[in-house]
Design a protein around this motif. Sequence first.
Motif, PDB file in Angstrom:
ATOM      1  N   CYS A 264     -27.913 -46.148  36.051  1.00  0.00           N
ATOM      2  CA  CYS A 264     -29.617 -46.905  36.496  1.00  0.00           C
ATOM      3  C   CYS A 264     -29.937 -47.140  35.178  1.00  0.00           C
ATOM      4  O   CYS A 264     -30.336 -46.356  34.504  1.00  0.00           O
ATOM      5  CB  CYS A 264     -30.144 -45.812  36.935  1.00  0.00           C
ATOM      6  SG  CYS A 264     -32.305 -46.060  36.993  1.00  0.00           S
TER       7      CYS A 264
ATOM      8  N   CYS B 116     -30.378 -44.682  42.809  1.00  0.00           N
ATOM      9  CA  CYS B 116     -30.641 -43.845  41.404  1.00  0.00           C
ATOM     10  C   CYS B 116     -31.204 -42.256  42.796  1.00  0.00           C
ATOM     11  O   CYS B 116     -32.454 -42.823  42.775  1.00  0.00           O
ATOM     12  CB  CYS B 116     -31.005 -44.278  40.538  1.00  0.00           C
ATOM     13  SG  CYS B 116     -31.684 -42.903  39.238  1.00  0.00           S
TER      14      CYS B 116
ATOM     15  N   CYS C  96     -35.300 -41.822  40.724  1.00  0.00           N
ATOM     16  CA  CYS C  96     -35.661 -43.595  40.529  1.00  0.00           C
ATOM     17  C   CYS C  96     -36.295 -43.561  42.219  1.00  0.00           C
ATOM     18  O   CYS C  96     -36.755 -44.729  41.902  1.00  0.00           O
ATOM     19  CB  CYS C  96     -35.402 -43.961  39.459  1.00  0.00           C
ATOM     20  SG  CYS C  96     -35.234 -43.509  37.941  1.00  0.00           S
TER      21      CYS C  96
ATOM     22  N   CYS D 169     -33.460 -45.311  34.380  1.00  0.00           N
ATOM     23  CA  CYS D 169     -33.074 -44.237  33.808  1.00  0.00           C
ATOM     24  C   CYS D 169     -31.672 -43.621  33.481  1.00  0.00           C
ATOM     25  O   CYS D 169     -31.517 -42.144  32.520  1.00  0.00           O
ATOM     26  CB  CYS D 169     -33.909 -42.699  34.294  1.00  0.00           C
ATOM     27  SG  CYS D 169     -32.341 -42.794  35.894  1.00  0.00           S
TER      28      CYS D 169
HETATM   29 ZN    ZN Z   1     -32.930 -43.959  37.493  1.00  0.00          ZN
END
Ligand code: ZN
Length: 511
Positions: free
Chosen positions: A145, A128, A131, A148
């Motif tokens: 993810c 991701c 992130c 998020c």
């Molecule tokens: Zn994420």
Amino acid sequence: MTKPKFYLTTAIAYTSTKPHIGNTYEIVLADAIARFKRFEGYDVYFQTGTDEHGEKIELKAKEAAIEPQQYVDNVAAELKSIWDVMNTSYDSFVRTTDKKHEAIVQKIFKKLYDQGDIYKSEYVGLYCTPCESFWTETQAVNGLCPDCGRPVSPKKEESYFFKLSKYQDRLEKYINEHPDFIYPESRKNEMINNFIKPGLQDLCVSRSSFKWGIPVTFDEGHVIYVWIDALTNYITFIGYDPDGSSEQFNKLWPADLQVIGKDIIRFHTIYWPIILMALDLPLPKTVYGHPWLLFDNDKMSKSKGNVLYADDLVKEFGVDRVRYYLLHEIPYANDGSITRELLIEKTNNDLSNILGNLVTRTVSMANKYFDGVVSNPKVTEEADDALIQSVSSLSDEVVQKMNEIKVAEAIDLIINVLKKCNKYIDDTTPWALAKDESKQDRLKTVIYNLIECIRICASLLAPFMPETSEKILNNINAEHTSFEDTKTFGLTADGTKLNNAEIIFERIVEK
Ligand SMILES: [Zn+2]
């Protein structure tokens, strides 16, 4: 004579959030074992601590707008204070951000690389980008993810790998030849059949996608990823050094017992022994993967709103009620369950009705009939024999259960003797004896027998409920409380004067 050593460890707790009561079970369990072994005469070294590196902590610190070190300092301090609230007797509380640990881990990593057990390759995972996190297929459900909710995509990263496969056959042989290596036994077959036999995948032991870790000395941008950092705490903090270990290490290693949660048993019975084999070190004698403590048979989590914290429970119920519940209500191999209501019910029953009631009744009678002075004229009856026999063999039976790490069953043995004592009071009816002038010596004998049972049981309860044990032994003014003294009935001296009866556990009545 020098005492035999006993090196006992818990897993190190990950410092991402405050531990709930379920996460507190392990330290209390290990503490009971440590205290019991010390009581038995072992030279115990009991280590616990915190695992403080990794991406999750880096992210949590970022969210809190503080440095990762500050973040782990805070969580470690909170965790240690909970261990202390639970009255745990660890000898050493270790933290993986310790500079000495970091330096030894770097040496270990380099040694394993130099001898060809660690090699450089590519790690492929689901990434991701916002992130900056890698996820496994199981973590990224539906390709999203878990943090998020954005889509993840496959990404390659240069990483170092540890050759687990090289040691696979040696490990399998070792596990088969050492029946005490993995407890409970059911987990041994699971490790062999589900993980070792299908073939071990080499293990990713470095990352370059985050920074909060111990740097690889010979490759800038890479940090050592969890395993070699976290698992080696058991040896680095007692003085292991690839260039020559300390006297303490030579004395303590291998560990006698490593207590861990059942969820990380694979890391401790596959990765960890292989790291030790690669370092040419002996393996721990026993790794015990304990079951979990659930909330009303459900996993505790903040989002479910069913989280109980140890410090709150101790504030409300006192430390020994909480210790007792944890140690007595979680079986050896199956998960246990806790709610406030269950805790109240169980401790009212076992600690107020059985234990507390027995002590208060007996001491009150001794005070009422004989001014608190105990003596044994040995006017015995048949009912005495069974009671004396069961309390005389109790110590050996408890030791046997503790050696098998069946702590709940060990406590059960003690509770059963306490129940027999209450029944003995009902059967011998001291209040009736008191009314008969000719039965005074019989009454003295009955009370003496009870005081001896209380002395032995309270001494044996010390590792599980230290404060309560002390209170009871003080109440009966007991002098003979060593481990050896629990094996002999009849050590309380004639003329011993008891203290005034105390309430040991007030019944909890819910408003
Ligand atoms: Zn994420």
